[in-house]
Design an enzyme around this catalytic site. Structure first.
Site, short mmCIF file in Angstrom:
data_model
loop_
_atom_site.label_atom_id
_atom_site.label_comp_id
_atom_site.label_asym_id
_atom_site.label_seq_id
_atom_site.Cartn_x
_atom_site.Cartn_y
_atom_site.Cartn_z
N ARG A 95 32.45 30.02 57.34
CA ARG A 95 32.49 31.44 56.96
C ARG A 95 32.52 31.60 55.44
N PHE A 134 30.40 32.07 42.94
CA PHE A 134 30.93 33.28 42.28
C PHE A 134 32.09 32.87 41.39
N ASN A 140 43.84 30.00 33.73
CA ASN A 140 45.01 30.81 33.33
C ASN A 140 45.02 32.22 33.89
N GLN A 285 59.03 31.20 80.13
CA GLN A 285 59.05 32.50 79.43
C GLN A 285 58.81 32.36 77.93
N GLU A 369 40.65 35.47 47.45
CA GLU A 369 40.22 36.88 47.61
C GLU A 369 41.40 37.84 47.49
N THR A 371 45.84 37.37 46.90
CA THR A 371 46.88 36.75 47.73
C THR A 371 47.52 37.81 48.65
N ASP A 373 50.54 38.74 48.74
CA ASP A 373 51.42 39.67 48.00
C ASP A 373 50.63 40.64 47.14
P1 TGC Z 1 42.99 48.21 37.82
O1 TGC Z 1 43.40 48.74 36.48
O2 TGC Z 1 43.68 48.68 39.04
O3 TGC Z 1 41.40 48.48 38.02
C1 TGC Z 1 40.47 48.13 37.01
C2 TGC Z 1 39.15 48.83 37.39
O4 TGC Z 1 38.66 48.31 38.61
C3 TGC Z 1 38.59 49.35 39.61
N1 TGC Z 1 39.00 48.75 40.89
C4 TGC Z 1 38.15 48.51 41.87
N2 TGC Z 1 36.83 48.78 41.99
C5 TGC Z 1 36.23 48.40 43.13
N3 TGC Z 1 36.90 47.78 44.13
C6 TGC Z 1 38.21 47.48 44.03
N4 TGC Z 1 38.84 46.82 45.03
C7 TGC Z 1 38.90 47.86 42.88
N5 TGC Z 1 40.19 47.73 42.44
C8 TGC Z 1 40.23 48.29 41.22
C9 TGC Z 1 39.53 50.43 39.13
O5 TGC Z 1 39.17 51.68 39.66
C10 TGC Z 1 39.32 50.34 37.64
O6 TGC Z 1 38.08 50.95 37.34
P2 TGC Z 1 37.85 51.71 35.93
O7 TGC Z 1 36.50 52.34 36.05
O8 TGC Z 1 38.97 52.71 35.80
O9 TGC Z 1 37.90 50.65 34.87
O10 TGC Z 1 43.01 46.64 37.71
P3 TGC Z 1 44.21 45.62 37.42
O11 TGC Z 1 43.83 44.80 36.24
O12 TGC Z 1 45.52 46.35 37.40
O13 TGC Z 1 44.12 44.63 38.68
C11 TGC Z 1 44.22 45.06 39.95
C12 TGC Z 1 44.34 43.88 40.95
C13 TGC Z 1 45.54 43.01 40.67
C14 TGC Z 1 44.50 44.52 42.30
C15 TGC Z 1 43.05 43.04 40.90
O14 TGC Z 1 42.92 42.40 39.71
C16 TGC Z 1 42.95 42.03 42.03
O15 TGC Z 1 42.45 42.37 43.10
N6 TGC Z 1 43.40 40.74 41.82
C17 TGC Z 1 43.17 39.69 42.80
C18 TGC Z 1 42.09 38.77 42.26
C19 TGC Z 1 41.20 38.25 43.34
O16 TGC Z 1 41.13 38.76 44.46
N7 TGC Z 1 40.43 37.22 43.03
C20 TGC Z 1 39.48 36.70 43.95
C21 TGC Z 1 38.55 35.73 43.29
S1 TGC Z 1 37.12 35.36 44.25
C22 TGC Z 1 37.63 34.43 45.54
O17 TGC Z 1 38.77 34.22 45.75
C23 TGC Z 1 36.57 33.92 46.40
S2 TGC Z 1 37.09 32.93 47.70
C24 TGC Z 1 35.66 32.91 48.54
C25 TGC Z 1 35.59 32.13 49.78
O18 TGC Z 1 35.53 30.89 49.72
O19 TGC Z 1 35.47 32.76 50.87
P1 FAD Z 2 48.42 33.02 40.78
O1 FAD Z 2 47.73 34.27 40.37
O2 FAD Z 2 48.99 32.14 39.72
O3 FAD Z 2 49.57 33.42 41.80
C1 FAD Z 2 50.60 32.51 42.20
C2 FAD Z 2 51.61 33.28 43.06
O4 FAD Z 2 52.18 34.35 42.28
C3 FAD Z 2 50.97 33.93 44.29
O5 FAD Z 2 51.85 33.83 45.36
C4 FAD Z 2 50.81 35.39 43.87
O6 FAD Z 2 50.86 36.28 44.98
C5 FAD Z 2 52.04 35.57 42.98
N1 FAD Z 2 51.84 36.68 42.02
C6 FAD Z 2 50.89 36.77 41.04
N2 FAD Z 2 51.01 37.94 40.40
C7 FAD Z 2 52.00 38.63 41.00
C8 FAD Z 2 52.59 39.92 40.82
N3 FAD Z 2 52.13 40.78 39.90
N4 FAD Z 2 53.63 40.27 41.61
C9 FAD Z 2 54.08 39.44 42.56
N5 FAD Z 2 53.58 38.20 42.79
C10 FAD Z 2 52.55 37.81 42.02
N6 FAD Z 2 37.97 32.22 42.93
C11 FAD Z 2 36.72 32.58 42.53
O7 FAD Z 2 36.55 33.29 41.53
N7 FAD Z 2 35.62 32.17 43.23
C12 FAD Z 2 35.72 31.39 44.34
O8 FAD Z 2 34.71 31.06 44.97
C13 FAD Z 2 37.02 30.98 44.77
N8 FAD Z 2 37.15 30.14 45.83
C14 FAD Z 2 38.39 29.64 46.12
C15 FAD Z 2 38.50 28.61 47.08
C16 FAD Z 2 39.75 28.05 47.35
C17 FAD Z 2 39.84 26.94 48.34
C18 FAD Z 2 40.89 28.54 46.70
C19 FAD Z 2 42.25 27.96 47.00
C20 FAD Z 2 40.80 29.53 45.75
C21 FAD Z 2 39.55 30.08 45.44
N9 FAD Z 2 39.39 31.03 44.42
C22 FAD Z 2 38.14 31.43 44.02
C23 FAD Z 2 40.55 31.42 43.60
C24 FAD Z 2 41.48 32.41 44.28
O9 FAD Z 2 40.92 33.69 44.31
C25 FAD Z 2 42.82 32.38 43.52
O10 FAD Z 2 43.44 31.16 43.86
C26 FAD Z 2 43.70 33.56 43.86
O11 FAD Z 2 43.15 34.77 43.39
C27 FAD Z 2 45.12 33.40 43.29
O12 FAD Z 2 45.09 33.00 41.95
P2 FAD Z 2 45.97 31.72 41.48
O13 FAD Z 2 45.68 30.60 42.38
O14 FAD Z 2 45.74 31.56 40.02
O15 FAD Z 2 47.47 32.16 41.74
#
Ligand code: TGC
Ligand code: FAD
Length: 390
Positions: A95, A134, A140, A285, A369, A371, A373
């Site tokens: 997936r 991506f 950091n 149970q 995508e 965490t 929390d």
């Molecule tokens: P914040 O100030 O709230 O927002 C900044 C700007 O972004 C807009 N926005 C969004 N737009 C579209 N969709 C969303 N879900 C949006 N959330 C916010 C918002 O409206 C604003 O726009 P503008 O026009 O005013 O500038 O942003 P923040 O810096 O406070 O951060 C918010 C937070 C913490 C929720 C966000 O940074 C976040 O979601 N962090 C988690 C990071 C994350 O999910 N990383 C994933 C990396 S990729 C990955 O993990 C791939 S795994 C793939 C796999 O193998 O399947």
């Molecule tokens: P951190 O951000 O350091 O967080 C550590 C802990 O602190 C977590 O429990 C978190 O919930 C907690 N925490 C952080 N901030 C706060 C807060 N404000 N309040 C309370 N708790 C908090 N990324 C990509 O860009 N592309 C990819 O394709 C991709 N693939 C991945 C594949 C795998 C197998 C893994 C493990 C990760 C992948 N990621 C990818 C990265 C992934 O999105 C990050 O690991 C994730 O967003 C968390 O970031 P971090 O690991 O730096 O943890």
């Protein structure tokens, strides 16, 4: 050993699906039974990433909702969800490959790219000829991507990119990377970096205990010259990458249901066959409590994702609604996997059953995508209007 599988549908959710949805789901389910189930344990045990992108392209799992003009299948969001569910029943790595390619690579190129970028990249990504990845997360900056350090400077007809991304699914095997980086004014921009560009490397991350059938790595940029035609022209700011995450998180909310269904089905089957104290385990149970809670939570998750899919089809799903489904359903699947593993006793840790593998995979899914929390804080922000991040 051939493994039997029967997908639970306790609330007759099939009645909410169209004939086309069911045909798509059944064909992906059959493909997973034939091509993933027999080999997945070996790949996971040996830490040997699957090489299935072309096959995923052949079954229409890459960019299912991207228009046919660009090589996609032009399907709706429920179809996309069902495909993710069936692939993750096989393994989260399967997936992951399909959802990164579809939601994190094809989606931004389709949504933010120029017509030339769409025509150059999308058909080859849809067929699986090219693998995409991506790059958002950095060493950091994980949960807080706004702090990213990767940046580029303008050099006329090209830009020069420096920085590094970490934890990138499929980076070691990728032909292209959609990379998010800051321009000279500090605005986040998206650009496509292609393998072969000088100074661009993708070292692999070894020794994972999770997603062992998936390749994970880094993206390293050392003075990489990227032509300006590879930059997405309009999109600026964090909403670019976060919009892609909306699509991928939605797909994950469905995907993990597949993993949970596999764990539930395995535990139900095992507990009716295995005898202790002169009767099947399923007659006790405490075992029934586990099974009843599993099927209740799976059913609730199915309804959540189905409803979210209908909202997405109508373009009415909010990012916070998507966060709720991603968080709830991954937690549900992890809990189901942990309970199911216990129900198999010692056999629960063995590779001939899928549960321990799903459980280990889901430890990544609950983190990537966004965490568990972070998604809770997104819901908190949505209902209170007060951001816990500032
Ligand atoms: P914040 O100030 O709230 O927002 C900044 C700007 O972004 C807009 N926005 C969004 N737009 C579209 N969709 C969303 N879900 C949006 N959330 C916010 C918002 O409206 C604003 O726009 P503008 O026009 O005013 O500038 O942003 P923040 O810096 O406070 O951060 C918010 C937070 C913490 C929720 C966000 O940074 C976040 O979601 N962090 C988690 C990071 C994350 O999910 N990383 C994933 C990396 S990729 C990955 O993990 C791939 S795994 C793939 C796999 O193998 O399947
Ligand atoms: P951190 O951000 O350091 O967080 C550590 C802990 O602190 C977590 O429990 C978190 O919930 C907690 N925490 C952080 N901030 C706060 C807060 N404000 N309040 C309370 N708790 C908090 N990324 C990509 O860009 N592309 C990819 O394709 C991709 N693939 C991945 C594949 C795998 C197998 C893994 C493990 C990760 C992948 N990621 C990818 C990265 C992934 O999105 C990050 O690991 C994730 O967003 C968390 O970031 P971090 O690991 O730096 O943890």
């Amino acid at each position: 050993m051939e493994r039997k599988y029967s997908a639970p549908d306790y609330y007759q959710i099939d009645d909410l699906l169209s004939e086309e949805h069911i045909i798509i789901r059944e064909s992906v389910r059959d493909w997973v039974s034939q091509h993933i189930v027999p080999v997945i344990d070996d790949h996971a045990q040996q830490h040997k990433p699957l090489n299935i992108m072309r096959q995923l392209g052949e079954i229409g799992a890459l960019g299912p909702y991207i228009p046919e003009k660009y090589g996609g299948a032009g399907l709706d969001q429920i179809s996309y969800g069902l495909i993710m569910q069936e692939l993750e029943r096989g393994d989260s790595a399967v997936r992951s490959s399909a959802s990164v390619q579809s939601s994190l690579v094809m989606y931004p190129i389709f949504t933010f790219g120029t017509e030339e970028q769409r025509m150059k990249f999308l058909p080859k990504l849809a067929s699986g000829e090219w693998v995409g990845c991506f790059g958002l997360t950095e060493p950091n900056h994980g949960s807080n991507p706004a702090g990213m350090e990767t940046h580029f400077v303008d050099k006329g007809d090209h830009v020069v990119l420096n920085g590094a991304k970490m934890w990138i699914t499929n980076s070691p095997v990728a032909d292209i990377a959609v990379v998010w980086a800051k321009d000279e004014s500090g605005k986040i921009r998206g650009l496509v970096v292609e393998r072969g560009m000088e100074g661009f490397t993708t070292p692999e991350t070894h020794n994972k205990w999770s997603l062992r059938a998936s390749a994970t790595g880094e993206l390293v940029f050392e003075d990489v010259k990227v032509p300006k035609e590879n930059i997405f022209p309009e999109i600026k700011g964090l909403k670019g990458p976060l919009s892609c995450l909306n699509s991928a998180r939605y797909g994950i909310s469905w995907g993990v249901i597949g993993a949970a269904m596999d764990c539930y089905d395995t535990a139900l089957r095992y507990s009716t066959e295995r005898q202790q104290f002169g009767r099947p385990l399923a007659g006790f149970q405490l075992q029934q409590k586990k099974l009843a809670e599993m099927i209740t939570e799976i059913t609730k998750a199915q309804l959540l994702s189905w409803r979210l899919g209908t909202l997405k089809n109508a373009d009415k799903a909010s990012p916070a609604q998507i966060s709720m489904a991603k968080r709830n359903n991954v937690h549900m699947a992890l809990t189901v996997a942990r309970e199911a593993r216990q129900m198999l006793g010692g056999m629960g840790i063995m590779g001939e059953y899928p549960i321990m593998r799903h459980m280990a995979n889901l430890e990544s899914v609950v983190t990537y995508e966004g965490t568990h929390d972070i998604h809770l804080l997104i819901t908190g922000y949505d209902v209170t209007g007060i951001s816990a991040f500032e």
